[in-house]
Scaffold this active site. Structure first.
Site, PDB file in Angstrom:
ATOM      1  N   THR A  36       0.890  -1.194   0.002  1.00 16.12           N
ATOM      2  CA  THR A  36       0.157  -0.013  -0.124  1.00 16.12           C
ATOM      3  C   THR A  36       0.950   1.323   0.035  1.00 16.12           C
ATOM      4  OG1 THR A  36      -1.789  -1.166   1.281  1.00 16.12           O
ATOM      5  CG2 THR A  36      -1.840   1.308   1.193  1.00 16.12           C
ATOM      6  N   GLN A  88      -6.018  -2.126  -2.599  1.00 16.47           N
ATOM      7  CA  GLN A  88      -5.375  -0.782  -2.226  1.00 16.47           C
ATOM      8  C   GLN A  88      -4.616  -0.305  -3.419  1.00 16.47           C
ATOM      9  OE1 GLN A  88      -5.307  -3.784  -0.615  1.00 16.47           O
ATOM     10  NE2 GLN A  88      -4.997  -3.356   1.607  1.00 16.47           N
ATOM     11  N   GLN A 140      -9.875   2.283  -3.884  1.00 14.84           N
ATOM     12  CA  GLN A 140      -9.913   1.918  -2.614  1.00 14.84           C
ATOM     13  C   GLN A 140      -8.555   2.504  -2.227  1.00 14.84           C
ATOM     14  OE1 GLN A 140      -9.858  -2.197  -1.383  1.00 14.84           O
ATOM     15  NE2 GLN A 140      -8.847  -2.232   0.369  1.00 14.84           N
ATOM     16  N   ASP A 141      -8.578   3.467  -1.177  1.00 16.44           N
ATOM     17  CA  ASP A 141      -7.245   3.939  -0.318  1.00 16.44           C
ATOM     18  C   ASP A 141      -6.772   5.006  -1.409  1.00 16.44           C
ATOM     19  OD1 ASP A 141      -7.359   2.193   1.482  1.00 16.44           O
ATOM     20  OD2 ASP A 141      -5.472   1.137   1.431  1.00 16.44           O
ATOM     21  N   ASP A 172     -12.168   2.989   2.141  1.00 16.20           N
ATOM     22  CA  ASP A 172     -11.399   3.740   2.909  1.00 16.20           C
ATOM     23  C   ASP A 172     -10.586   4.690   2.221  1.00 16.20           C
ATOM     24  OD1 ASP A 172     -12.088   1.749   4.876  1.00 16.20           O
ATOM     25  OD2 ASP A 172     -10.446   0.447   4.440  1.00 16.20           O
ATOM     26  N   ARG A 178     -14.860   4.014   9.199  1.00 12.42           N
ATOM     27  CA  ARG A 178     -14.550   2.840  10.197  1.00 12.42           C
ATOM     28  C   ARG A 178     -13.333   3.157  10.729  1.00 12.42           C
ATOM     29  NH1 ARG A 178     -13.577  -2.742   6.383  1.00 12.42           N
ATOM     30  NH2 ARG A 178     -12.076  -1.648   4.811  1.00 12.42           N
ATOM     31  N   TRP A 230      -9.792   1.984  11.459  1.00 10.58           N
ATOM     32  CA  TRP A 230      -8.632   1.317  10.962  1.00 10.58           C
ATOM     33  C   TRP A 230      -7.825   0.698  12.024  1.00 10.58           C
ATOM     34  CZ3 TRP A 230      -4.019   3.402   7.976  1.00 10.58           C
ATOM     35  CH2 TRP A 230      -3.217   2.447   7.605  1.00 10.58           C
TER      36      TRP A 230
END
Length: 542
Positions: A306, A336, A358-359, A380, A448, A450
């Protein structure tokens, strides 16, 4: 037998023996040490450190100095172990993906050595710290924890590679360094950090009267540059690539008297850009969102971590960008995939867009500000552990994979003394066009947890009807629901009603007083440094 031929488990066990101290198991701790350590997250480890050093004072400032110096010592040892693995990776059959994770650890550990060295110098006994210095030290100590955690996250990501020996060998060391970092931050917070708001006097250091300085105006932005180079792929500028332009920038600028400007002409730049720590106070200007585009497609599923999947990464203090799109095109199926990774202190992005799934936006560490930016993503997609304020931004959840939910934030605070979190202020949350046109139902949440002390707040923002009535989603069962801090203040729109929000102990509908702690002036001490960027901002609540 040479050192490199000794099995790594032996090397690591030797270092752990030193670092855990031989007095750990049989030391007789005086009651003063019990009292000193009892309110920390790691009292037993704390007492072992004090006993080993025969440290009996309860003066918090001296305790802080001791633990910070021990942190520096242990970090150097950890760097040694990581480097040994990298140097003999072929001999020990370490795969490429594991090498990437170890290289991330090496990079992050070097940052920590720098942060701890600066902190140790600032805390010399004859130094008097002002409130800005105190905030800076707390930020650096917070970042050391984030950097180590990112190292460990990367090693865990490559676990599927079935090369678990690296993780097995380094995990105890990471655990001990995590504890010493936490104790350093704990005692610094107790000794120096106060409840008084920082002194936010403007201190822009913009007093240089050089004839080469120019004032650039971009919308409401006013920024002073000492020099400007042009990037144009057709060869008519100074450089044809962004990376070459960055290489030409001055190194190790200690104080800001104006920025080094890089003007990136409209076009699509397929480059992976990483701005190192020694290229401070760069200003990168594009021709507008969707005009100047920096793009890549690295992803975890595609063989990256990531951390290194980012199209654009920066750790240099004082970085400013305006009118640029940062994009990662890997797609939702590649998991990610970061568009921007930002670990640059006092960094600012103005009228930029961040596009991914994502990310997307990795607000990794230090103090950051985003103004009038667009952020697109799915899972996220605003995450990390910086002290981050997004103001007047547009946040666009987009169409994810079938069966996925959209989570806007996944904040990564791991310690209650870290001065980090995500503050979304006077912004707009609404669906992207592809989500509107989706042929399946998607649930959308504000965030949320992490990490255990995850902290995110939404203030005076518009929430469209896409937001689920409960607002927030669990990460895994009851994990972090008691320790997180999620807040909402005076938001509006059909998705902002808090009547049916989650009832977790860590969730709060906050009042004006609490909300003020998450404003630009307090949370990122913005009045101290944002004026020199020329970016318009609102210091307090509207």
């Amino acid at each position: 037998m040479t050192l490199i031929q000794i099995p790594y488990r032996c090397i690591i066990q030797t270092f752990l023996h030193i670092l855990l101290f031989t007095t750990f198991s049989n030391a007789q701790f005086p009651s003063k040490q019990d009292s000193i350590c009892s309110n920390t997250l790691y009292p037993t480890f704390c007492k072992s450190i004090l006993a080993n050093h025969q440290f009996h004072t309860n003066k918090t400032e001296n305790l802080s100095r001791l633990f910070i110096n021990q942190s520096l010592y242990m970090t150097n040892n950890f760097k040694f172990l990581v480097n040994r693995y990298l140097q003999s990776s072929n001999q020990y059959n370490v795969s490429q993906i594991t090498k990437y994770a170890l290289q991330d650890c090496e990079f992050l550990t070097n940052l920590n050595i720098d942060f701890l060295s600066v902190t140790s110098n600032l805390l010399k006994t004859d130094n008097v710290l002002n409130n800005i210095d105190i905030n800076h030290v707390q930020t650096m100590l917070s970042a050391t924890m984030t950097n180590l955690d990112s190292c460990y996250d990367g090693l865990k990501e490559v676990n599927y590679d079935k090369q678990t020996q690296v993780i097995h060998d380094l995990s105890p060391q990471i655990s001990n360094v995590t504890m010493i970092y936490s104790l350093s931050l704990d005692f610094f917070t107790k000794g120096w950090v106060t409840k008084i708001k920082p002194n936010n006097n403007n201190n822009n250091n913009n007093n240089n009267n050089s004839n080469n300085r120019r004032l650039f105006e971009i919308g409401e932005m006013r920024i002073v540059v000492n020099a400007m180079v042009v990037v144009n792929p057709n060869g008519s500028g100074n450089f044809t690539t962004i990376n070459d332009a960055i290489a030409s920038a001055p190194k190790d600028t200690k104080e800001i008297s104006g920025y080094f400007g890089i003007y990136v002409i409209a076009g699509v730049y397929e480059e992976y850009v990483s701005i190192p720590t020694n290229k401070q106070y760069l200003f990168m200007l594009g021709d507008g969102i969707g005009q100047t585009i920096i793009t890549g497609n690295r992803s975890v599923k595609g063989g990256s971590t990531t951390f290194r999947s980012a199209t654009f990464a920066v750790t240099a203090t004082g970085f400013v960008a305006a009118n640029i799109t940062f994009r990662n095109t890997a797609g939702p199926e590649m998991h990610q995939a970061v568009a921007l990774r930002n670990g640059a202190d006092l960094s600012t992005f103005y009228q930029c867009s961040f596009e991914g799934y994502q990310d997307t936006l990795y607000a990794h560490s230090m103090r950051q500000f985003y103004k009038q930016c667009d952020i697109y993503g799915t899972v996220d997609f605003i995450f990390g552990n910086a002290a981050t304020v997004l103001q007047n931004c547009n946040i666009y959840p987009r169409r994810p994979l079938l069966g996925q939910s959209n989570l806007i934030t996944a904040q990564g605070r791991t310690d209650p003394n870290q001065n980090t979190g995500i503050s979304i202020h006077n912004s707009i949350i609404k669906p992207s066009n592809d989500l509107i046109l989706s042929n399946f139902t998607v649930k959308n949440y504000l965030g949320r947890p992490w990490k255990e002390y995850s902290r995110s707040v939404y203030m005076q923002s518009y929430m469209d009807s896409l937001i689920e009535p409960v607002g927030w989603l669990e990460w895994s069962g009851s994990f972090a629901l008691n320790t997180l801090y999620y807040g909402e203040y005076n938001n509006n729109g059909p998705g902002s009603n808090t009547i049916n929000r989650v009832t977790w102990p860590g969730y709060h509908v906050i009042n004006e007083t609490i909300a003020s702690y998450f404003t630009v002036s307090y949370f990122i001490v913005g009045n101290f440094w944002l004026p020199s960027t020329g970016v318009p901002y609102t210091a307090d609540l509207f």
